[in-house]
Design an enzyme around this catalytic site. Structure first.
Site, PDB file in Angstrom:
ATOM      1  N   GLU A 141       1.410  14.785   6.686  1.00 40.63           N
ATOM      2  CA  GLU A 141       2.674  15.267   7.224  1.00 40.63           C
ATOM      3  C   GLU A 141       3.257  16.382   6.360  1.00 40.63           C
ATOM      4  O   GLU A 141       3.856  17.332   6.877  1.00 40.63           O
ATOM      5  CB  GLU A 141       3.670  14.111   7.341  1.00 40.63           C
ATOM      6  N   PRO A 145     -12.141   9.849  -0.704  1.00 46.42           N
ATOM      7  CA  PRO A 145     -11.414   8.726  -0.096  1.00 46.42           C
ATOM      8  C   PRO A 145      -9.967   9.110   0.196  1.00 46.42           C
ATOM      9  O   PRO A 145      -9.362   9.902  -0.521  1.00 46.42           O
ATOM     10  CB  PRO A 145     -11.493   7.633  -1.172  1.00 46.42           C
ATOM     11  N   GLY A 205      -4.828  16.703  -3.464  1.00 46.36           N
ATOM     12  CA  GLY A 205      -4.421  17.974  -2.889  1.00 46.36           C
ATOM     13  C   GLY A 205      -5.528  18.996  -2.728  1.00 46.36           C
ATOM     14  O   GLY A 205      -5.269  20.137  -2.346  1.00 46.36           O
ATOM     15  N   ASN A 248      -6.673  14.611  10.509  1.00 47.99           N
ATOM     16  CA  ASN A 248      -6.610  15.965  11.064  1.00 47.99           C
ATOM     17  C   ASN A 248      -7.954  16.684  10.954  1.00 47.99           C
ATOM     18  O   ASN A 248      -8.260  17.312   9.936  1.00 47.99           O
ATOM     19  CB  ASN A 248      -5.520  16.769  10.360  1.00 47.99           C
ATOM     20  N   LEU A 308      -8.776  19.307  12.365  1.00 48.92           N
ATOM     21  CA  LEU A 308      -8.610  20.763  12.419  1.00 48.92           C
ATOM     22  C   LEU A 308      -8.687  21.409  11.033  1.00 48.92           C
ATOM     23  O   LEU A 308      -8.869  22.623  10.936  1.00 48.92           O
ATOM     24  CB  LEU A 308      -7.280  21.126  13.079  1.00 48.92           C
TER      25      LEU A 308
END
Length: 452
Positions: A59, A267, A340, A365, A367
């Site tokens: 998010e 993971p 990250g 996601n 994408l």
């Protein structure tokens, strides 16, 4: 119904506390700033700012372009970002480096949310995706803080669960000023659950508007040199419990056909890094943690790995003194235990599998691979991203597999055929371009609200 909900929360308080403690014992970062979970945030926040809630890493990534727009277009507005997870907090710190404030969202107790809103004093609340907290929503309505829910998705499965509590959720949904739904099906489900039809707008998914920064592309090139430019690389990202075993089964088949193949496993949750590392070692593979190859450059969510008897398999610093990020040529598997870095690691791979999809988690996601120009594979459990998964398959921009055998066959086919990989990557890029625009729509109504 709200009164009964609050009574239930108070009765469940011991269970909530024990659940939080169990999580904190698995991941000690939950102990950090724990008073914020009860609304005790800093009192020095400038009033009238914009508050954005993004549960965790996914998010935060989706919200990042919108936050960048707010920082550029409304520099006089303080930006407060809340998350529920430490990984989300670390992602905020990594992306924005002090340009926004961060705290944890309090639990949905009346006193906690009152304290939070009194101290944050926002002029606008932006909630990413589907987070319905009745007490928080009611408190925003009482304080006349407009609340927009952005990039909302509501799967059939989620709707079935929410229907049981419709009498509680419908008043909360009616109090939300605006919903930016990802697609028409999400919009219909929101209205069915109780949202006002005039408050629901189909904007598309912000996930189509993400982009890979130039510095990430350069970092991916450097990482690939460290892995070995000529080695074929398969990345399995955002994996969950039960998936790694299936991935390793597929990897065993692939290694028989190409002994040089490198598997990179990332993971989803930091508390599982050590467990996945040991699973790979038990399978007999030469396994390395990415944080070890980076030395002091690592940004790891769990630097306290207890390697114990596995140390002989964990090559780490001894083999990488000359070039940070360099893997030993004998390494079979690299476990990505840094936070990250997943989009960059995907960009460094030849083929990407996105997890949460071989087990009934709902997917993640996919994408991110298309953005990186990498052929993407995913499993059958994609109910949280059903429309995106269908679009990828229909446009030959991604491949869906049903089990570990199909996974091995598809990955082998892609690794053996650079032209096929390029085709899937090209189709993915075209699909992204075709579906972009959600960010422009969301920016427009946020700007309209802030200029009133």
């Amino acid at each position: 119904m709200l009164i009964l909900y609050r009574l239930f929360l108070y009765l469940a308080a011991p269970w909530v506390a024990l659940s939080w403690l169990a999580r904190a014992l698995r991941d000690r970062r939950y102990f950090e700033r724990c008073p914020q979970r009860l609304g005790f945030i800093a009192r020095d926040l400038p009033p009238g700012g914009v508050w954005i809630h993004a549960v965790s890493v996914g998010e935060v990534n989706a919200a990042a372009p919108l936050i960048e727009h707010l920082l550029a277009r409304h520099p006089h507005k303080a930006i407060l970002v809340t998350t529920m997870t430490p990984t989300g907090a670390e992602r905020v710190a990594r992306i924005f480096a002090g340009r926004v404030r961060h705290c944890y969202l309090p639990y949905d107790y009346p006193g906690a949310v009152r304290r939070f809103l009194a101290r944050a004093a926002p002029c606008l609340a932006l909630v990413m995706e589907t987070e319905i907290w009745p007490n928080l929503i009611a408190a925003c309505a009482r304080r006349r803080v407009p609340m927009f829910c952005v990039n909302v998705r509501l799967s059939k499965r989620s709707l079935r669960g929410y229907r049981r509590y419709r009498s509680l959720l419908a008043p909360a949904l009616r109090s939300i000023d605006r919903f930016a739904a990802q697609n028409r099906a999400d919009a219909r489900r929101l209205i069915h659950l109780g949202a006002r039809a005039d408050a629901v707008e189909v904007t598309g998914s912000l996930k189509f508007d993400i982009a890979l920064p130039p510095e990430a592309i350069e970092a991916a090139r450097e990482v690939r040199r460290g892995w070995g430019a000529q080695r074929p690389v398969w990345l399995a990202g955002s994996t969950h419990e039960g998936e790694e075993a299936q991935i390793l089964d597929a990897f065993a088949r692939l290694k028989k056909q190409n002994s040089a193949l490198l598997l990179v496993i990332a993971p989803r949750h930091p508390q599982r890094f050590k467990r996945v590392f040991r699973l790979c070692v038990r399978r007999g593979y030469q396994t390395e943690l990415r944080s070890n190859s980076l030395g002091d450059r690592a940004f790891s969510g769990d630097r306290g790995h207890d390697r114990g008897g596995d140390r002989g398999r964990d090559h780490g610093r001894d083999n990488n003194a000359g070039d940070p990020g360099q893997l030993n040529a004998a390494t079979d598997i690299c476990v990505a235990d840094t936070m990250g870095e997943l989009p960059m690691l995907i960009a460094a791979a030849d083929v990407a599998f996105i997890g949460g999809s071989l087990v009934p988690v709902g997917g993640h996601n996919v994408l991110e691979a298309s953005v990186a120009g990498v052929a993407v594979v995913f499993g059958s459990h994609m109910f949280n991203f059903a429309e995106i998964a269908d679009q990828l398959v229909q446009h030959a921009a991604g491949i869906q597999v049903m089990n570990r055998n199909e996974l091995a066959e598809v990955v082998q086919r892609l690794l053996a055929d650079p032209h096929l990989r390029s085709q899937y990557a090209t189709h993915g890029s075209a699909l992204l371009k075709k579906n972009r625009g959600a960010l422009t729509k969301v920016r427009a109504f946020v700007d309209e609200q802030l200029t009133r």
